[in-house]
Design a protein around this motif. Structure first.
Motif: not given
Length: 436
Positions: A174-182, A244-247, A255-268
């Motif tokens: 993401x251009x401003x937030x680094x990554x989208x989602x989460x 969700x990570x897609x190509x 699909x990386x799930x769990x703690x709303x922030x730490x699972x998202x960071x793993x997806x990043x």
């Protein structure tokens, strides 16, 4: 001569490249698609849950649950398929009745979804069974949660307050937030317009007429936009997140799930490892497609691909940008920013009356100030020309604007999924995991 095929809207177009010194395709890694979504979802929310108990231990049959999903501009991640599996799991494994489950569309400041779009986003079956609501960033019943350390007053949709909150989103650069989602599901997703504007104002440099140098694709460390979003999301107390990570072909890869922030960071980290593309040098010419509809539904969304392409082109080089934009700018005010641009006061006007659409416009103009941009689009050429985006109505007109002879050319077929970064011996040129 080399002929390439790229997606444009709902079709493909052919471009001929003649006399180039080199032609290099920049693509994300070929991540295999998930073969069994139901099994992958169960593993993700149970034994593979990141820093969290399994989802079924966090909810009971009496709970009121709100699932926050993204809008039609992000339908390429096919969250409808994941949502269908999730709701089945909530009802079968936890015993939640349909009347206890609400689905809230995280519109941010985007337009409301039509009934047909809502059915597409959640499936017609779930639309008939569940409460499905558009977020309204201007509603008068938004709930105040507090003020972040950045001074952002956090107000969110009442369906996300006092209920068990699950975030379902796709992770991309993401251009401003680094990554989208989460955390973006909360801010800007279901926040008040005033909250969104306060947060996004950090996109501008505090002391120069330009974007804040602390923000950028794949940058989280010291990024004030991201940090403010994370604080706001924590106030909403999400109980769980599914990322969700897609190509580039919109196939579910993880699909990386769990703690709303730490699972998202793993997806990043996974996104950067697979969609960050190392380059040894910047090219003379970059040809970039958004990947077709709906990624190029409007210029507001398509600009993500343009900004990624800008990471791979040298100063003064050329970008050929393919973005159909059948819905125009994507925000009613988008092209209104042409007036302050022509008056030489765009930076001042944006600071006085910040909006997300205004910043997307601003960032587009920053790219065209550093290199030549020519755009194949349905948008009127005059409108694009005001922004320095060289409007072209046909492939022939587009190709007439560039001489490939002796040039190094990069081709980005799925620009929104691909972020070029210069390699450096000390790793300084690499965004992503090192910034988490």
């Amino acid at each position: 001569m080399e002929t390439i095929q790229l997606n444009y809207g709902s079709q493909q177009v052919a471009l001929e490249i003649e006399g180039a010194a080199s032609v290099t395709w920049l693509r994300e890694k070929d991540i295999p698609a998930i073969s069994d979504l139901e099994s992958a979802f169960r593993r993700a929310v149970e034994e593979e849950a990141v820093d969290s108990p399994p989802l079924k231990e966090l909810l009971g049959p009496e709970d009121l649950v709100t699932i926050v999903i993204s809008d039609i501009t992000r339908f390429w991640m096919r969250q409808d398929k994941i949502l269908e599996v999730m709701v089945d799991y909530l009802r079968r494994e936890i015993g939640l009745p349909a009347e206890n489950i609400a689905v809230l569309v995280a519109l941010g400041t985007h337009r409301p979804q039509t009934e047909e779009e809502l059915k597409l986003l959640v499936t017609p079956k779930l639309y008939a069974e569940l409460q499905v609501k558009n977020h309204d960033c201007l509603a008068d019943d938004l709930v105040y949660l507090g003020t972040t350390s950045f001074g952002t007053e956090v107000r969110i949709n009442p369906l996300a307050a006092g209920r068990k909150l699950i975030l379902l989103s796709g992770t991309v650069h993401h251009l401003m937030a680094g990554y989208g989602g989460g955390r973006k599901s909360i801010l800007p997703g279901i926040a008040a317009k005033s909250t969104i504007n306060q947060n996004h104002l950090h996109s501008l440099s505090p002391d120069r007429p330009c974007s804040n140098p602390l923000i950028g694709m794949g940058v989280l460390a010291d990024n004030p936009v991201h940090a403010d979003m994370a604080e706001a999301a924590a106030m909403a107390k999400p109980v769980f997140g599914v990322n969700i990570v897609v190509n580039g072909r919109s196939q579910h890869c993880a699909l990386i799930a769990g703690h709303w922030d730490r699972a998202w960071q793993k997806s990043c980290r996974l996104v950067q490892e697979n969609m960050g593309v190392p380059i040894a040098k910047k090219a003379d010419v970059v040809i970039v497609s958004c990947g077709g509809y709906p990624k190029d539904i409007n210029l507001y969304q398509a600009v993500k691909s343009l900004l990624n392409a800008a990471e791979g082109v040298r100063e003064g080089g050329t970008i050929l940008f393919l973005a159909e934009c059948r819905e125009g700018g994507g925000a009613p005010e988008f092209f209104d920013w042409i007036r302050p641009l022509e008056a030489g006061r765009l930076d001042q006007a944006l600071r006085e009356s910040f909006s997300i659409a205004g910043y997307i416009f601003y960032a587009s103009c920053e790219v065209s100030s550093r290199c030549r941009v020519f755009t194949l689009s349905r948008l009127p050429a005059d409108t694009l020309n005001h922004m320095g985006l060289g409007g072209c109505a046909s492939v022939q007109e587009l190709l007439a604007r560039v001489d490939f002879t002796g040039k190094d050319v990069y081709i980005m077929p799925y620009g929104g999924n691909t972020v070029p970064f210069l390699t450096a011996e000390d790793g300084a040129g690499k965004p992503g995991p090192g910034n988490l």
